[in-house]
Each structure stands twice: as C-alpha cells, then as structure tokens.
Design a protein around this motif. Structure first.
Motif, PDB file in Angstrom:
ATOM      1  N   SER A  92      63.206  37.269  85.753  1.00 42.96           N
ATOM      2  CA  SER A  92      63.721  36.821  84.453  1.00 42.96           C
ATOM      3  C   SER A  92      62.725  35.885  83.781  1.00 42.96           C
ATOM      4  CB  SER A  92      65.076  36.150  84.614  1.00 42.96           C
ATOM      5  OG  SER A  92      65.025  35.155  85.595  1.00 42.96           O
ATOM      6  N   LEU A  93      61.992  35.135  84.582  1.00 42.12           N
ATOM      7  CA  LEU A  93      60.955  34.282  84.009  1.00 42.12           C
ATOM      8  C   LEU A  93      59.918  35.128  83.279  1.00 42.12           C
ATOM      9  CD1 LEU A  93      59.547  31.535  83.714  1.00 42.12           C
ATOM     10  CD2 LEU A  93      58.395  31.982  85.858  1.00 42.12           C
ATOM     11  N   TYR A  94      59.510  36.212  83.944  1.00 39.79           N
ATOM     12  CA  TYR A  94      58.490  37.064  83.328  1.00 39.79           C
ATOM     13  C   TYR A  94      59.020  37.698  82.045  1.00 39.79           C
ATOM     14  CZ  TYR A  94      55.077  40.659  82.555  1.00 39.79           C
ATOM     15  OH  TYR A  94      54.131  41.436  81.967  1.00 39.79           O
ATOM     16  N   VAL A  95      60.253  38.166  82.092  1.00 41.66           N
ATOM     17  CA  VAL A  95      60.847  38.771  80.898  1.00 41.66           C
ATOM     18  C   VAL A  95      60.859  37.760  79.755  1.00 41.66           C
ATOM     19  CG1 VAL A  95      62.990  39.672  79.920  1.00 41.66           C
ATOM     20  CG2 VAL A  95      62.217  40.454  82.149  1.00 41.66           C
ATOM     21  N   GLY A  96      61.256  36.526  80.099  1.00 38.55           N
ATOM     22  CA  GLY A  96      61.293  35.479  79.078  1.00 38.55           C
ATOM     23  C   GLY A  96      59.932  35.240  78.481  1.00 38.55           C
ATOM     24  N   ILE A  97      58.925  35.148  79.355  1.00 40.21           N
ATOM     25  CA  ILE A  97      57.575  34.872  78.870  1.00 40.21           C
ATOM     26  C   ILE A  97      57.110  35.970  77.926  1.00 40.21           C
ATOM     27  CG2 ILE A  97      55.166  34.726  79.577  1.00 40.21           C
ATOM     28  CD1 ILE A  97      56.031  33.191  81.991  1.00 40.21           C
ATOM     29  N   GLU A  98      57.362  37.214  78.308  1.00 38.52           N
ATOM     30  CA  GLU A  98      56.925  38.326  77.459  1.00 38.52           C
ATOM     31  C   GLU A  98      57.667  38.331  76.132  1.00 38.52           C
ATOM     32  OE1 GLU A  98      54.227  40.560  77.936  1.00 38.52           O
ATOM     33  OE2 GLU A  98      54.015  38.739  79.123  1.00 38.52           O
ATOM     34  N   LEU A  99      58.964  38.054  76.207  1.00 39.64           N
ATOM     35  CA  LEU A  99      59.768  38.054  74.987  1.00 39.64           C
ATOM     36  C   LEU A  99      59.313  36.925  74.062  1.00 39.64           C
ATOM     37  CD1 LEU A  99      62.022  39.427  73.558  1.00 39.64           C
ATOM     38  CD2 LEU A  99      63.663  38.065  74.820  1.00 39.64           C
ATOM     39  N   LEU A 100      58.832  35.860  74.670  1.00 38.95           N
ATOM     40  CA  LEU A 100      58.304  34.761  73.856  1.00 38.95           C
ATOM     41  C   LEU A 100      56.947  35.131  73.262  1.00 38.95           C
ATOM     42  CD1 LEU A 100      58.295  31.739  72.973  1.00 38.95           C
ATOM     43  CD2 LEU A 100      57.261  31.221  75.156  1.00 38.95           C
ATOM     44  N   SER A 101      56.113  35.778  74.094  1.00 41.50           N
ATOM     45  CA  SER A 101      54.723  35.960  73.682  1.00 41.50           C
ATOM     46  C   SER A 101      54.552  37.065  72.651  1.00 41.50           C
ATOM     47  CB  SER A 101      53.859  36.289  74.898  1.00 41.50           C
ATOM     48  OG  SER A 101      54.015  35.299  75.870  1.00 41.50           O
ATOM     49  N   LEU A 102      55.220  38.209  72.869  1.00 39.74           N
ATOM     50  CA  LEU A 102      54.956  39.352  71.991  1.00 39.74           C
ATOM     51  C   LEU A 102      55.189  39.042  70.521  1.00 39.74           C
ATOM     52  CD1 LEU A 102      56.180  42.260  74.250  1.00 39.74           C
ATOM     53  CD2 LEU A 102      53.873  41.881  73.392  1.00 39.74           C
ATOM     54  N   PRO A 103      56.324  38.401  70.159  1.00 42.09           N
ATOM     55  CA  PRO A 103      56.478  38.071  68.734  1.00 42.09           C
ATOM     56  C   PRO A 103      55.398  37.107  68.245  1.00 42.09           C
ATOM     57  CG  PRO A 103      58.567  37.852  69.876  1.00 42.09           C
ATOM     58  CD  PRO A 103      57.536  38.050  70.923  1.00 42.09           C
ATOM     59  N   ILE A 104      54.944  36.215  69.142  1.00 39.65           N
ATOM     60  CA  ILE A 104      53.939  35.247  68.683  1.00 39.65           C
ATOM     61  C   ILE A 104      52.621  35.944  68.370  1.00 39.65           C
ATOM     62  CG2 ILE A 104      52.644  33.190  69.304  1.00 39.65           C
ATOM     63  CD1 ILE A 104      54.941  32.179  70.809  1.00 39.65           C
ATOM     64  N   TYR A 105      52.260  36.966  69.166  1.00 43.04           N
ATOM     65  CA  TYR A 105      51.023  37.701  68.854  1.00 43.04           C
ATOM     66  C   TYR A 105      51.086  38.211  67.420  1.00 43.04           C
ATOM     67  CZ  TYR A 105      50.634  37.907  73.967  1.00 43.04           C
ATOM     68  OH  TYR A 105      50.584  37.590  75.281  1.00 43.04           O
ATOM     69  N   ALA A 106      52.266  38.775  67.082  1.00 46.00           N
ATOM     70  CA  ALA A 106      52.408  39.302  65.724  1.00 46.00           C
ATOM     71  C   ALA A 106      52.403  38.191  64.689  1.00 46.00           C
ATOM     72  CB  ALA A 106      53.698  40.117  65.623  1.00 46.00           C
ATOM     73  N   LEU A 107      53.057  37.083  65.044  1.00 46.03           N
ATOM     74  CA  LEU A 107      53.155  35.984  64.076  1.00 46.03           C
ATOM     75  C   LEU A 107      51.788  35.387  63.766  1.00 46.03           C
ATOM     76  CD1 LEU A 107      56.340  34.050  65.271  1.00 46.03           C
ATOM     77  CD2 LEU A 107      55.993  35.101  63.050  1.00 46.03           C
ATOM     78  N   VAL A 108      50.947  35.278  64.802  1.00 55.02           N
ATOM     79  CA  VAL A 108      49.624  34.699  64.573  1.00 55.02           C
ATOM     80  C   VAL A 108      48.858  35.534  63.557  1.00 55.02           C
ATOM     81  CG1 VAL A 108      47.401  34.182  65.640  1.00 55.02           C
ATOM     82  CG2 VAL A 108      49.495  33.568  66.807  1.00 55.02           C
ATOM     83  N   ALA A 109      49.006  36.852  63.659  1.00 57.76           N
ATOM     84  CA  ALA A 109      48.273  37.750  62.762  1.00 57.76           C
ATOM     85  C   ALA A 109      49.051  38.038  61.486  1.00 57.76           C
ATOM     86  CB  ALA A 109      47.960  39.053  63.487  1.00 57.76           C
ATOM     87  N   PHE A 110      50.046  37.219  61.182  1.00 55.88           N
ATOM     88  CA  PHE A 110      50.968  37.586  60.111  1.00 55.88           C
ATOM     89  C   PHE A 110      50.349  37.524  58.726  1.00 55.88           C
ATOM     90  CE2 PHE A 110      54.934  37.876  57.883  1.00 55.88           C
ATOM     91  CZ  PHE A 110      55.706  38.623  58.746  1.00 55.88           C
ATOM     92  N   ASN A 111      49.386  36.662  58.558  1.00 55.78           N
ATOM     93  CA  ASN A 111      48.752  36.553  57.246  1.00 55.78           C
ATOM     94  C   ASN A 111      47.736  37.673  57.081  1.00 55.78           C
ATOM     95  OD1 ASN A 111      47.740  35.777  54.844  1.00 55.78           O
ATOM     96  ND2 ASN A 111      47.153  33.704  55.489  1.00 55.78           N
ATOM     97  N   LYS A 112      48.172  38.782  56.468  1.00 47.53           N
ATOM     98  CA  LYS A 112      47.340  39.979  56.458  1.00 47.53           C
ATOM     99  C   LYS A 112      46.110  39.820  55.584  1.00 47.53           C
ATOM    100  CE  LYS A 112      51.589  41.773  56.739  1.00 47.53           C
ATOM    101  NZ  LYS A 112      52.690  42.056  55.868  1.00 47.53           N
TER     102      LYS A 112
END
Lengths: 489, 475
Positions: free
Chosen positions: B124-144
């Motif tokens: 569950s820790l790993y699932v949490g980490i991934e669920l946290l990280s994946l949206p952040i990858y997108a958010l960092v690149a959000f300013n197209k």
C-alpha cells in the motif's frame, strides 16, 4: 509588593510602545515624544528597582516566573542581582538620552527607526535580566534582527557589508553558544542559571572546558576580543549615530556580562584553565587596538578601536581571579558604556552637519563650538582614564587585578593607558584646535547639549563617587567564590 | 467485503476520489472556469473534517492500512498543506491554473499522500507513492507554453520512475527473504529474536533510497533545483510541501514505529544523509539568483534538519514539529512570491523583491519574518524547531551532526539575508507595478507570519499534540 511584575513591565514596556506607535501614531514627532516618554518610564522603574534592591541578598530579586516549556523545565524567569542591575540601569539611562539627543538626527526622521530602537531596548533588558539560560539566549540572539536593520537601512555608504559582517560574525559565535547551552542543559537537566551553576561547577574539567569554549566563541565575538574584533570597526563606522551609541554603549557589554553571569561561576575550573589564554588575547587587544586606533583617519574608527582596547581591560580583569577584577570589569563596562556612547554621539553631532567623519575635514572646531568642545573634553579625558573620571576607576581596578594575576600583564596593559592618551588627545587636538576648516558649524542645540551634558556629568560623578557601583558589587561576590578559591595557593 | 468501520476511516480518501471524478465530469460540461479551484478547496476542507480519530490504533483492509491518531495528524497536515497550495493556485494569475485537469491531478496526488500516510504494508505504501507521483509528473509539465516546464516534468518523471523501481526492488528483496511485506508482521518477526538477513537489510536500504528521492535528500537531490525552477509556481509550492510531508510521516512511522529494532542499519544512513543534505542545502543556495532554485536548496537543508531528528530516535517529536513549521514557512513564502508576480509575466529572479520595503512595506515585513524564521533566528518559530532538533540530538550524543547543522544554519543565513538586503537596503526608485493581489495568498502569508512569530511563545500547544500522536505510533 511582589504582586506587580515590575521587571517584566520594565522589559516589555518599550516593545508595547513600539506596537502602539506602529498601530496608532502616524506622525514622526508624536512617535518620538511617545518613545521618549516610554523610555523615561522604564528609567524611573529601574531607578525604583535600584532603590528597593536589597544589598544583603545574593540571590535574584524581583523575580517573575511564568510557565513556558512545561515539559522541559524551561521557563520565562527573569530577575536582577547585583551583576545585572548596573547594566539594566545603564541601558535605561542610555535609551532616553539617545532618543532625546538624536531628536534631529537623520535616522530619527523615520517611525520605523524609533520602533526598532524600542524593540532593541526590550531585547537588551530581557537579556540582562534573564535567569533562564534559554531565555537569555533567545533575547541575546534576537538582538541581531533590529541591529541588522538599523545598520543596514540607516547606515552609511558601506552599510550592507557592515550589516552582513555584524550579523554573520555574531551568528557564527552564537551557534556555538547554543550548542554549549543545550549541552549544559542536558547535563544538568535544568535551564535555571543558579541551578545550572550548582551542577555544572562540580562537573569534570573536560566537560567544563568544552562548554567554556562554546560560551567563549560567542562572548568573545560580542565583546569583541582580538582576533574576532574585525566586525566592530565596520559596524560602528556604518551604523547611524544612535545605533553606534547603543552598540558601543550596551551591546558590547553583553559579552562581558555573559562571562560574568555564566562562564565564571558555572565553569570555574575551565575559566581558571583558560585564564592565561584570555589574558594574553586581552593584552594583545589592548596594545594592538591602541596602535591601530592611532593610525585611523576616521573619527568613528578611532573610537571603535579604542573600544576594543577598553574591552581588553574588561576581559583581562574578569579572568584575573580577584574581586578587584570583577569590580573593575563591571565598572569599566559601565564607564565605557557612558563614555563611548558620548563620543559616538559627539561625532554624530559633527557629521550630521558636515556629512564627514574624516579627521582631516575638521580643525579649530572649538572656536565655533565652545560648549561642545568642553563637554567632549570631559568625555575624552574619561576615555584616557584621567583620575576623577569613571574611566580611571575602571582601568585602575583592572590593572590591579592584572597585577595580581601576573605582573607582566599589568606591565604590558599600562602601555594601553599611555597610548590611549596619545590617540584620544591627538584626535581631540586635530579636530578641535588648529586652523578652522569649516566655519558653518553651529554649536550644540539644547537636546544635544542635554545628552552630552548628562553623560559628561555621569562620567565625573562615577569618577568621584565610584561606590555607587562598587558597593553594589561588593556584596555579590558569592557567585564567584569557587572561581576565586582556585587562585589561592 | 469492506465493512462500515473501514469506510469511516478511509472516508477522506473516498471523498477526494469522488470529487476528482466529479471534477472531470464537470470539466466537460461547465464553462465557468473559476469554479474548479473553489470546488477542490471545498473538498479538501470537507475531507479534513471527515478525518476520524480512533481511540487506539487499528488495522484496516487486512493489514494494508492503519488508523491511529498519528495517521490522523498526518492526514490533517497533508490536507491543510494541500489546501494552502490550492489557495495559492487560485490566486495564481495564469490561464492554465483555471483548468479542471489541474485540480483533478492535485486531488489525486493528495489521495496518494493520504494512502502513504495510512499505509501499514509496503504494497500500500508503494501504491500511495505512485498515486502521489504520477499526477505530479504531469503537474510539473503543466505549463505547455514554457519549455522549462516540460523539461522539468520529463526530468522528474525519468528520475522518479527510477526511484520507484529502486524502491520496488527493495520491497521485493524484503518480501523474498522474509515472506511478508506487512510492517506489523515484520516487527513481530524480529522482536521475537530473529536476525534480519543481509539481503532483507539491503532491501530496507533500497526502500529508504526511494523515499529519500521523494524528499530530495542528498544524494538524491539533483532533480530538485531544475524541477522546482521549471514547474509552475503553485506546483513548486506543492512539490515542496505535500509529498515531503507525506514522506516524512511515512519515514517516522516506518523507522520509529515499526523498524526501531533495525536502527543499527538505518541510523548511520540517516545521519549521513541528513548531514550531507544540510551541507548541500547551505552551500548550493549561496550563488542562486532564481528564487525557486534557492528555495529548492533551502528545502534540502530543512529536510536535513528533520532527518537529524528522526535519526536520533527521541527527536521524532522535534522532527514533526519542524515539519509543521517548515510547511508554514514554505507556503507563506510561496504565497508572497505569487503576490509579487505581475499578470502573465513571470519573474522568479530574486530581484522581484527589489525595493519591496518601499513599494509594499507590509509584504516586505512578512517576507522578512518568514526568511528570518527559516534562518532560525529567535524569537521566530524557525529557531524553536531548530532548538528542539539540536536538543534532541545532543541528548542522544550526536555532536558531529549538531555542529554540522549549526554551521550550515549560519551559512544558509547568508542567502536569506540576501533577500532581506534586496528588499530593505538597496536604494531604488519606488516603482509601483500592477501586481496581482489575491485575498487567498494574502491570507496564507498572514497565517504563516502569525504562526511563525507566535509559536515561540506558546510552544506547548503543538508540542503536546505531537507527543500524543507519537505515543499512538508506539502503542
């Protein structure tokens, strides 16, 4: 009688005055009047404390204790004893005097400056009256903030450099102080200074030495001792006049006060062990700073280096292991507080008019500013330790103490007295006498002569009747008993 | 079958998930853009009211998740921090921060953080980490429109995936040599006398590496300055708060709560990492002129302090305390930076602070309070927490770490002072630009300043709250 927390009121009154100025007082004139009123009230309170101070009592008086960190036995605990009382009074004397004297000075045309000045007073009083060592550190360290802004905003051309240097030097020393404090607190399990003294003074020499070095790192920077003194000339030259007055008059004494308050009673063996080390540094400071002062072309720098030399007597006296030394150190600090504040103020009066602090730009000032010249003469004579002025008592007691320690220290330190006369008198001669270089100078106005006059009178009074201070101290050597006993062979 | 009690405890996560779905649906129907931010903020407030504190710790979902007052505190902290970030995002004057995707991603990442905090199992820790990280990858690149934003996103993605892989490999080693991934089972296995095999120990170390990456601790910090710089301002604020808070909560829970028997393995590692972070954080920031890069290094330094507290075991209270203050300082400073931006024209050079004392004295004062707090000058909260950490590590005889920490505090004071200098000491003509004022940002800055300047006077309030949370961790 103890129901009114007088000391706490004394400490925080300036702070709340600053808050009131911030919130309610728009005009600079009203703000200044309010600030003077507030500082006069604190002066009255501290004189009342002096009146009702019991001389036979060695412990803290007028104590106020409030819970702070319940879990850790760290408390808001303030009180005064014979060591801190003179400094509290000195602070409360200098503050209104600086405010009145600086009435027309450029830095006092800003409300922010007045507020910072008052906040500074609260922090200084807090540091001098803290009985809890963590509380002491908080006040001691917080002084950096207002002083940094005072130098950095209202200072001279090179103010940014000076403010940085002041801040970083002091912070660098302070972190070691913090580590040492926490270490002592860890060993003793309490932050109350008398309890800490009781526990730590019985600890082994090695532990004492470690803690001592931590304290020394901070207090030596603050006093300042050679070779960590280099922030002081810069800070003084760049600071606004009244900032210099407080810096030289009070802040430098924090270091000496720290030695007296914690280093000596808490770490007697380590203090004994390092006494020669400190004495050598002090003697170097006295001689070196005197020579450097002589070579300066800037009036403020000359006085700044003379401060370093005078503080050298203080550290020499503190570690001499005699009661003369303690008395001499406190007396020298009080005396220097008055004299250096007066000298910096005098330079301020001149530089406010001509915008120059260089010695070469002045000459023959005495012919256009006679009243000024007389009062400055008294202060200069105090600085060169002429008998009859407070400077003499302080240096004389310090030299006796040094003589008891090792004759060579006294022998060398005496050179400082001579060279002090040389550079101070030549400063006076070069600026006051000779050919008139600037005829536009006006003599002191009332507010300025009030400040200079009060300081000059105090210097003479303390010189003629020193027992005002020494009587106070004579009773309170209890704290240092163990330290003294180490010197008896 | 999930029973009702479980639902009560995972209600915040459920609410956030439902809200994220609704947001996506609404996004395709509604055209009123300013609504999304408030919707997300409302959801977070609702979720934080639904965090339910059990009387004593209990396991949920077959041991995958944990409910305790420690977890409860963690969830509240993360939700509050994210709320702060959302408010900053609403006040952020740029087109894309009005998009519904932006807030959906942020809500999803928050769920990940909550899952991490309540996890009691490596899976569950790993699932949490991934669920946290994946949206952040997108958010960092959000300013197209910004090339650096894409660069930062890609960099963070590649390195982040690598860290995840390392972590997963560590989990597989632990599982392979012990037969379980559950914290509690592992704890009972070893407290009954078993010795940890070397391979499982290596697994633990790899897991730690994965977590260190998330908090940008040295030597896994290289991404931080670039990503902080490239990401849009509110996303940078998010990066520096929510994932770090969640990871610190996880570290304390894991190391102090469940793996304290393995302290001989992780303590030296943690000490090394913390000291290295302190040094890099202090030295790295000295020459930065970009405020976001500077804050990236400053965060690394603060993380170093927090890790020292964890490494000394008894200092976990101090670490949590530090974390709270760190979050408030960071959110406050990001809110202020956001207030300083002119609409559609972003400038993150530290020169944006130039002459602020003249143009906006209140803002300059707020900035100084926060910066001096970061530098650890009394009587501000930053000093209080540094003092707590120092005290904890001296009480545990970690003197070298203390000396390094204090010296790096002095060095880092230098660059905090640099900003104050720019605001107050540099003489410039007062030039009033039309800065975008937003009530939300001003509010966050105000809260941060009040917290930082008053915490020193009432330290016991937070202290006792933290102490009870930590107690539940052990109980």
């Amino acid at each position: 009688m103890m129901s009114i927390p007088l000391l706490t009121i004394n400490i925080f009154l300036p702070f709340f005055s600053a808050v009131i100025i911030l919130l309610g007082i728009g005009s600079i004139r009203a703000a200044k009047i309010f600030a003077v009123a507030s500082s006069v009230v604190t002066l009255i309170i501290s004189l009342y404390l002096y009146r009702s101070f019991s001389f036979d009592n060695h412990s803290y008086q007028f104590e106020d204790i409030f819970e702070w960190f319940e879990r850790r036995k760290i408390m808001y605990h303030v009180g005064v004893d014979a060591i801190s009382l003179p400094f509290i009074i000195l602070t409360n004397v200098l503050m209104p005097i600086a405010l009145i004297g600086g009435w027309n000075f450029s830095e006092f045309q800003s409300r922010n400056y007045v507020m910072l000045f008052l906040v500074l007073q609260t922090l200084i009083l807090g540091a001098f009256s803290a009985v809890d060592i963590i509380l002491f550190y908080v006040f001691f360290e917080a002084i950096l903030i207002p002083m940094f802004f005072i130098i950095g905003i209202w200072g001279g051309d090179n103010r940014v450099y000076a403010a940085y240097k002041f801040f970083l030097y002091t912070l660098f020393g302070s972190v070691f102080l913090l580590v040492a404090i926490v270490f002592a607190y860890y060993i003793a399990g309490t932050a109350n200074i008398p309890e800490l003294i009781a526990v730590i003074s019985k600890e082994s020499t090695v532990i004492q030495q470690l803690i001592w070095l931590g304290f020394f790192a901070s207090f030596a920077v603050k006093i300042p001792m050679w070779p960590v003194h280099t922030w002081l000339p810069d800070a003084h030259v760049e600071a606004p006049t009244t900032g210099s007055m407080i810096l030289a008059g009070i802040l430098l004494k924090m270091g000496g006060y720290g030695f007296l308050r914690v280093s000596l009673p808490m770490l007697p063996q380590a203090s004994h062990y390092f006494a020669d080390f400190v004495a050598v540094l002090s003697v170097i400071a006295i001689i070196y700073a005197s020579f450097v002062a002589f070579a300066q072309t800037n009036m403020k720098k000359t006085i700044a280096y003379s401060s370093i030399a005078h503080m050298g007597y203080v550290t020499l006296a503190i570690f001499s292991g005699t009661s003369y030394g303690i008395q001499g150190a406190v007396f020298q600090m009080i005396s220097h507080g008055l004299i250096s504040a007066g000298l910096f103020f005098a330079v301020g009066i001149l530089s406010e008019q001509t915008h120059s602090k260089e010695i070469k730009d002045y000459g023959g000032v005495a012919s256009v500013m006679p009243n000024f010249a007389i009062m400055l003469m008294i202060l200069i004579l105090g600085s060169v330790a002429l008998p009859g002025t407070s400077g003499f008592i302080g240096e004389f007691l310090s030299l006796i103490a040094a003589y008891h320690m090792k004759k060579i220290y006294a022998f060398l330190a005496v050179f400082g007295v001579i060279s002090g006369a040389v550079y101070m008198l030549s400063l006076y001669k070069n600026t006051m006498f000779g050919k008139l270089k600037n005829s536009k100078l006006r003599d002191v106005i009332f507010s300025e002569s009030f400040t200079l006059g009060v300081l000059a009178v105090l210097v003479v009074i303390l010189g003629v009747y020193p027992s005002v201070v020494t009587e106070l101290l004579g009773q309170s050597m209890q704290n240092f008993v163990e330290f003294f006993s180490l010197y008896k062979r | 079958m999930i029973d009702l009690i479980t639902v009560i405890y995972i209600l915040p996560e459920l609410i956030l998930a439902i809200a994220a779905i609704i947001l996506v649906l609404l996004g395709s129907i509604l055209k009123k853009k300013s609504f999304y931010g408030f919707f997300a903020a409302g959801t977070l407030i609702l979720a934080s009211f639904l965090v339910y504190e059990p009387n004593q710790p209990l396991m949920l979902l077959n041991g995958l998740a944990l409910a305790s007052s420690y977890v409860c505190v963690g969830k509240l902290v993360v939700l509050t921090a994210t709320l702060g970030v959302i408010i900053i995002s609403i006040g952020y004057k740029n087109d894309f921060s009005k998009d519904y995707e932006y807030y959906t991603l942020m809500l999803l990442a928050t769920i990940g953080a909550l899952v991490m905090i309540s996890s009691a199992d490596f899976l569950s820790l790993y699932v949490g980490i991934e669920l946290l990280s994946l949206p952040i990858y997108a958010l960092v690149a959000f300013n197209k429109k910004n090339i650096w934003s894409s660069e930062g996103g890609l960099k963070y993605f590649i390195l982040g995936i690598l860290a995840s892989v390392i972590l997963l490999y560590g989990v597989s080693l632990v599982y392979g040599f012990t037969g379980t991934t559950n914290f509690l089972v592992l704890k009972s296995m070893y407290s009954s006398g078993n010795v940890m095999s070397i391979a499982a120990g290596i697994g633990m170390v790899l897991i730690l590496c994965g977590l260190f990456f998330k908090i940008a601790a040295v030597p896994f910090y290289m991404w931080a300055p670039d990503v902080y710089q490239g990401a849009p301002l509110p996303v940078t604020a998010f990066l520096s708060t929510t994932p770090k808070a969640a990871t610190i909560f996880v570290l304390i829970k894991m190391l102090f709560g469940y793996f304290s028997w393995a302290a001989s393995i992780w303590q030296p590692i943690l000490l090394f990492v913390s000291c290295a972070s302190l040094i890099i954080g202090a030295v790295g920031a000295l020459l930065q002129t970009d405020i976001k890069r500077l804050l990236a290094y400053s965060s690394i330094g603060h993380i170093g302090f927090i890790l020292i507290g964890i490494a000394t075991m008894n200092g976990v209270n101090a670490s949590l305390f530090y974390l709270f203050v760190y979050l408030s300082m960071n959110l406050g400073i990001f809110a202020i930076i956001s207030l300083l931006q002119e609409p559609q024209k972003e400038n993150y050079e530290i020169s944006v602070f130039r002459g602020l004392a003249k143009t906006s004295p209140i803002l300059a004062f707020a900035t100084s309070v926060l910066l001096l707090s970061m530098a650890g000058i009394p009587p501000l909260a930053g000093f209080l927490v540094k003092f707590e950490v120092i005290t904890a590590s001296i009480f545990n005889d970690h003197y070298l770490a203390v000396i390094i920490a204090m010296l790096s505090a002095v060095i880092s004071a230098f660059y905090y002072l640099k900003i104050i200098k720019i605001m107050y000491f540099n003489n410039v003509e007062a030039q009033l630009s039309d800065r975008s004022f937003s009530i939300g940002n001003a509010f966050i800055a105000l809260v941060a300043v009040v917290l930082n300047s008053s915490l020193m006077f009432f330290p016991t309030v937070l202290e006792s709250w933290i102490a009870s949370a930590i107690r539940s961790l052990l109980g």
